[in-house]
Design an enzyme around this catalytic site. Structure first.
Site, PDB file in Angstrom:
ATOM      1  N   HIS A  45     -12.998  30.943  18.367  1.00  0.00           N
ATOM      2  CA  HIS A  45     -12.545  32.131  19.110  1.00  0.00           C
ATOM      3  C   HIS A  45     -11.660  32.978  18.207  1.00  0.00           C
ATOM      4  CE1 HIS A  45     -13.018  30.446  23.472  1.00  0.00           C
ATOM      5  NE2 HIS A  45     -14.067  30.204  22.710  1.00  0.00           N
ATOM      6  N   TYR A  64      -0.048  31.461  17.667  1.00  0.00           N
ATOM      7  CA  TYR A  64      -1.129  30.843  18.441  1.00  0.00           C
ATOM      8  C   TYR A  64      -2.143  30.155  17.516  1.00  0.00           C
ATOM      9  CZ  TYR A  64      -4.186  30.132  22.434  1.00  0.00           C
ATOM     10  OH  TYR A  64      -4.948  29.556  23.419  1.00  0.00           O
ATOM     11  N   TYR A  73      -5.477  34.381  29.750  1.00  0.00           N
ATOM     12  CA  TYR A  73      -4.193  33.945  30.316  1.00  0.00           C
ATOM     13  C   TYR A  73      -3.757  35.005  31.334  1.00  0.00           C
ATOM     14  CZ  TYR A  73      -3.482  30.466  26.571  1.00  0.00           C
ATOM     15  OH  TYR A  73      -3.591  29.393  25.721  1.00  0.00           O
ATOM     16  N   LYS A  93      -0.187  23.686  22.105  1.00  0.00           N
ATOM     17  CA  LYS A  93       0.375  23.174  20.841  1.00  0.00           C
ATOM     18  C   LYS A  93       0.446  21.648  20.732  1.00  0.00           C
ATOM     19  CE  LYS A  93       1.159  26.904  18.606  1.00  0.00           C
ATOM     20  NZ  LYS A  93      -0.252  27.196  18.438  1.00  0.00           N
ATOM     21  N   PRO A 151       1.807  23.047  28.294  1.00  0.00           N
ATOM     22  CA  PRO A 151       0.519  23.317  27.635  1.00  0.00           C
ATOM     23  C   PRO A 151       0.184  24.792  27.428  1.00  0.00           C
ATOM     24  CG  PRO A 151       0.171  22.504  29.875  1.00  0.00           C
ATOM     25  CD  PRO A 151       1.629  22.389  29.598  1.00  0.00           C
TER      26      PRO A 151
HETATM   27  P1  FAD Z   1      -1.493  10.603  23.622  1.00  0.00           P
HETATM   28  O1  FAD Z   1      -2.722  11.421  23.633  1.00  0.00           O
HETATM   29  O2  FAD Z   1      -0.728  10.474  24.891  1.00  0.00           O
HETATM   30  O3  FAD Z   1      -1.896   9.165  23.081  1.00  0.00           O
HETATM   31  C1  FAD Z   1      -1.035   8.057  23.160  1.00  0.00           C
HETATM   32  C2  FAD Z   1      -1.858   6.790  23.231  1.00  0.00           C
HETATM   33  O4  FAD Z   1      -0.988   5.667  23.274  1.00  0.00           O
HETATM   34  C3  FAD Z   1      -2.713   6.733  24.489  1.00  0.00           C
HETATM   35  O5  FAD Z   1      -4.050   6.425  24.171  1.00  0.00           O
HETATM   36  C4  FAD Z   1      -2.040   5.666  25.330  1.00  0.00           C
HETATM   37  O6  FAD Z   1      -2.959   4.983  26.176  1.00  0.00           O
HETATM   38  C5  FAD Z   1      -1.445   4.765  24.258  1.00  0.00           C
HETATM   39  N1  FAD Z   1      -0.328   3.944  24.715  1.00  0.00           N
HETATM   40  C6  FAD Z   1       0.632   4.260  25.620  1.00  0.00           C
HETATM   41  N2  FAD Z   1       1.470   3.235  25.805  1.00  0.00           N
HETATM   42  C7  FAD Z   1       1.025   2.232  24.994  1.00  0.00           C
HETATM   43  C8  FAD Z   1       1.469   0.916  24.750  1.00  0.00           C
HETATM   44  N3  FAD Z   1       2.539   0.399  25.384  1.00  0.00           N
HETATM   45  N4  FAD Z   1       0.798   0.164  23.855  1.00  0.00           N
HETATM   46  C9  FAD Z   1      -0.291   0.660  23.202  1.00  0.00           C
HETATM   47  N5  FAD Z   1      -0.757   1.900  23.415  1.00  0.00           N
HETATM   48  C10 FAD Z   1      -0.104   2.684  24.284  1.00  0.00           C
HETATM   49  N6  FAD Z   1      -2.508  20.260  23.289  1.00  0.00           N
HETATM   50  C11 FAD Z   1      -3.079  21.186  22.465  1.00  0.00           C
HETATM   51  O7  FAD Z   1      -2.811  21.148  21.261  1.00  0.00           O
HETATM   52  N7  FAD Z   1      -3.943  22.141  22.915  1.00  0.00           N
HETATM   53  C12 FAD Z   1      -4.263  22.247  24.232  1.00  0.00           C
HETATM   54  O8  FAD Z   1      -5.085  23.087  24.605  1.00  0.00           O
HETATM   55  C13 FAD Z   1      -3.643  21.323  25.149  1.00  0.00           C
HETATM   56  N8  FAD Z   1      -3.919  21.349  26.472  1.00  0.00           N
HETATM   57  C14 FAD Z   1      -3.431  20.380  27.288  1.00  0.00           C
HETATM   58  C15 FAD Z   1      -3.759  20.417  28.632  1.00  0.00           C
HETATM   59  C16 FAD Z   1      -3.277  19.444  29.486  1.00  0.00           C
HETATM   60  C17 FAD Z   1      -3.640  19.503  30.938  1.00  0.00           C
HETATM   61  C18 FAD Z   1      -2.454  18.374  28.980  1.00  0.00           C
HETATM   62  C19 FAD Z   1      -1.941  17.283  29.900  1.00  0.00           C
HETATM   63  C20 FAD Z   1      -2.108  18.331  27.657  1.00  0.00           C
HETATM   64  C21 FAD Z   1      -2.580  19.340  26.794  1.00  0.00           C
HETATM   65  N9  FAD Z   1      -2.272  19.321  25.439  1.00  0.00           N
HETATM   66  C22 FAD Z   1      -2.773  20.295  24.616  1.00  0.00           C
HETATM   67  C23 FAD Z   1      -1.393  18.279  24.891  1.00  0.00           C
HETATM   68  C24 FAD Z   1      -2.157  17.127  24.232  1.00  0.00           C
HETATM   69  O9  FAD Z   1      -3.118  16.597  25.104  1.00  0.00           O
HETATM   70  C25 FAD Z   1      -1.183  16.046  23.777  1.00  0.00           C
HETATM   71  O10 FAD Z   1      -0.120  16.640  23.079  1.00  0.00           O
HETATM   72  C26 FAD Z   1      -1.850  14.985  22.879  1.00  0.00           C
HETATM   73  O11 FAD Z   1      -2.656  14.129  23.659  1.00  0.00           O
HETATM   74  C27 FAD Z   1      -0.820  14.151  22.130  1.00  0.00           C
HETATM   75  O12 FAD Z   1      -1.454  13.143  21.390  1.00  0.00           O
HETATM   76  P2  FAD Z   1      -0.710  11.762  21.092  1.00  0.00           P
HETATM   77  O13 FAD Z   1      -1.665  10.942  20.335  1.00  0.00           O
HETATM   78  O14 FAD Z   1       0.637  12.037  20.571  1.00  0.00           O
HETATM   79  O15 FAD Z   1      -0.455  11.133  22.545  1.00  0.00           O
HETATM   80  C1  PHB Z   2      -7.722  24.001  27.583  1.00  0.00           C
HETATM   81  O1  PHB Z   2      -8.831  24.516  27.310  1.00  0.00           O
HETATM   82  O2  PHB Z   2      -7.636  22.873  28.086  1.00  0.00           O
HETATM   83  C2  PHB Z   2      -6.471  24.741  27.309  1.00  0.00           C
HETATM   84  C3  PHB Z   2      -6.547  25.989  26.712  1.00  0.00           C
HETATM   85  C4  PHB Z   2      -5.381  26.688  26.454  1.00  0.00           C
HETATM   86  C5  PHB Z   2      -4.162  26.134  26.808  1.00  0.00           C
HETATM   87  C6  PHB Z   2      -4.090  24.883  27.386  1.00  0.00           C
HETATM   88  C7  PHB Z   2      -5.250  24.183  27.641  1.00  0.00           C
HETATM   89  O3  PHB Z   2      -3.032  26.849  26.573  1.00  0.00           O
END
Ligand code: FAD
Ligand code: PHB
Length: 395
Positions: free
Chosen positions: A68, A381, A197, A293, A289
């Protein structure tokens, strides 16, 4: 290195270490299917895309990712396009589901035959102040211990690593927002090629997508709103009410195949290191979200960490490890500021009055009419420049 958590942070780190000849064990408490199926992020910054490609795990991304070069901000019934590529010298974002990123990384890990334990039970970490920390867990009915040089806490916001740090060693900065996002996946071809948005009197709404056949939409709700309160018809009525613009643009309605509510918070735990434990991704920080980021910050943390580990193992130098937290936090705080700003500019607060709404509209009017303001949004962004430059994932 022992890695707790097989989300984006843990899996990316494991593969970066592999590419640099450093052994790791990844321990995850959920099943492979659960980790892949969890519907979350969708937007990858240019730097995250470049990193995945450099790591050799970009094939799916190149095949199915949607590049995009712009996005829309919608208010007072009109959409205003911000040309990300033109304002940033050609940078863009790529829409590619976190599910797919995680699936690609699990496949890459499996191909290396390095250890990755799913469904690990009673995961614990110890010896953080020593030079030989231990990850303990149960798997397949047997107890296991991983003795390592370092532990990476990649276990997300609700994991065990951050709480294993002694009281008083961390400073926590936090803001909880009085709203959440109701997110849906719908079987409907996206009616716009780019994200929209929307700031509406009834609250924020976001139009996104996952593929040419699946639309992803979000609606501002109460943070603890039970999803059962929302019938599919009520969700579509509210989406259309907030998103339809005066020129008749609106999302295409389709069957809802997934729906859930996520609360919103800003959170930073500092420093991101205690002894030989390094926190990365959501275990150290959460952003609302709105700025897209979270996953991107997880990727930039582990890039900094992998580089520091390489320098340590190749040259015996600890300086990069010592700088890890400060290096990451500079980027984290800029992403926190951006995400907070996007959130407060586009959402409706319960205590907001007419003045506040008019001020928001003026903010958006300025944003979409000033090249300087649009450039500022665009460069944040698509992602600010990385702290670590790399030619290849051999760093
Ligand atoms: P997580 O993905 O939470 O991974 C952590 C892992 O550790 C999991 O698999 C979990 O099961 C495991 N774990 C937990 N506890 C334990 C334990 N005790 N022992 C072993 N394993 C464990 N980010 C963006 O950059 N762009 C976006 O568009 C965006 N949109 C989002 C939309 C929504 C609705 C949400 C909820 C989040 C969004 N995010 C977005 C944020 C993004 O999803 C998270 O920041 C990302 O998943 C972080 O990755 P991580 O590996 O740090 O944590
Ligand atoms: C998504 O596609 O899930 C999404 C897109 C933009 C955002 C957050 C989530 O700011």
């Amino acid at each position: 290195m022992g890695i707790v958590g097989a989300g984006p942070a843990g899996l990316l780190l494991g593969h970066l270490l592999h590419l640099n000849g450093i052994d790791s064990v990844i321990v995850e408490n959920r099943s492979r299917e659960y980790v892949i199926d969890r519907v979350r992020a969708g937007v990858l910054e240019q730097g995250t895309v470049d990193l995945l490609n450099a790591m050799g795990v970009g094939a799916g991304l190149q095949r199915a990712g949607l590049r995009h070069e712009g996005l829309y901000v919608s208010f007072r019934g009109s959409r205003h396009r911000i040309d990300l590529a033109e304002l940033t010298g050609g940078k863009a974002i790529t829409v590619y589901g976190q599910n797919e990123v995680v699936r690609d990384l699990i496949d890459a890990r499996t191909a290396t035959q390095r250890p990755l334990y799913f469904e690990a039970d009673r995961v614990s970490i110890g010896g953080l102040d020593s030079s030989s920390p231990i990850i303990g867990f149960r798997h397949g009915g047997a107890g296991h211990e991983v003795h390592c040089d370092f532990v990476a806490g990649c276990d997300g916001f609700h994991g065990i690593c951050r709480p294993s740090i002694p009281d008083g060693a961390l400073t926590v900065y936090e803001r909880v927002y009085p709203f959440g996002w109701l997110g849906i996946l719908a079987e409907a071809p996206p009616s716009s090629d780019e994200l929209v948005y929307t700031c509406h009197e009834r609250g924020f709404a976001l139009f996104s997508m996952r593929s040419p056949r699946v639309t992803r939409l979000y609606l501002q709700t109460l943070p603890d709103e039970p999803i059962e309160n929302w019938s599919d018809d009520a969700i579509w009525d509210e989406m259309l009410e907030r998103m339809t613009t005066r020129d008749g643009w609106r999302p295409t309605v389709g069957r809802i195949i997934q729906k859930s509510v996520t609360p919103m918070r800003s959170f930073v735990a500092a420093p991101m290191r205690h002894g030989c434990l390094f926190l990365a991704g959501d275990s150290a920080h959460i952003v609302p979200p709105t700025g897209a980021k979270g996953l991107n910050l997880a990727a930039s943390d582990v890039l900094v960490l992998a580089r520091a580990m390489k320098v340590y193992y190749e040259h015996g130098r600890r300086d990069r490890l010592d700088q890890y937290s400060d290096t990451c936090l500079r980027r984290v705080w800029k992403a926190q500021r951006f995400s907070w700003w996007m959130t407060s500019t586009l959402h409706r607060s319960p205590d907001q009055n007419g003045f506040d709404h008019q001020r928001q509209i003026a903010d958006l009017d300025y944003l979409t009419s000033s090249r300087a303001a649009m450039t500022s949004l665009a460069e944040q962004y698509v992602g600010l420049p990385s702290e670590v430059s790399f030619d290849s994932a051999g760093l």
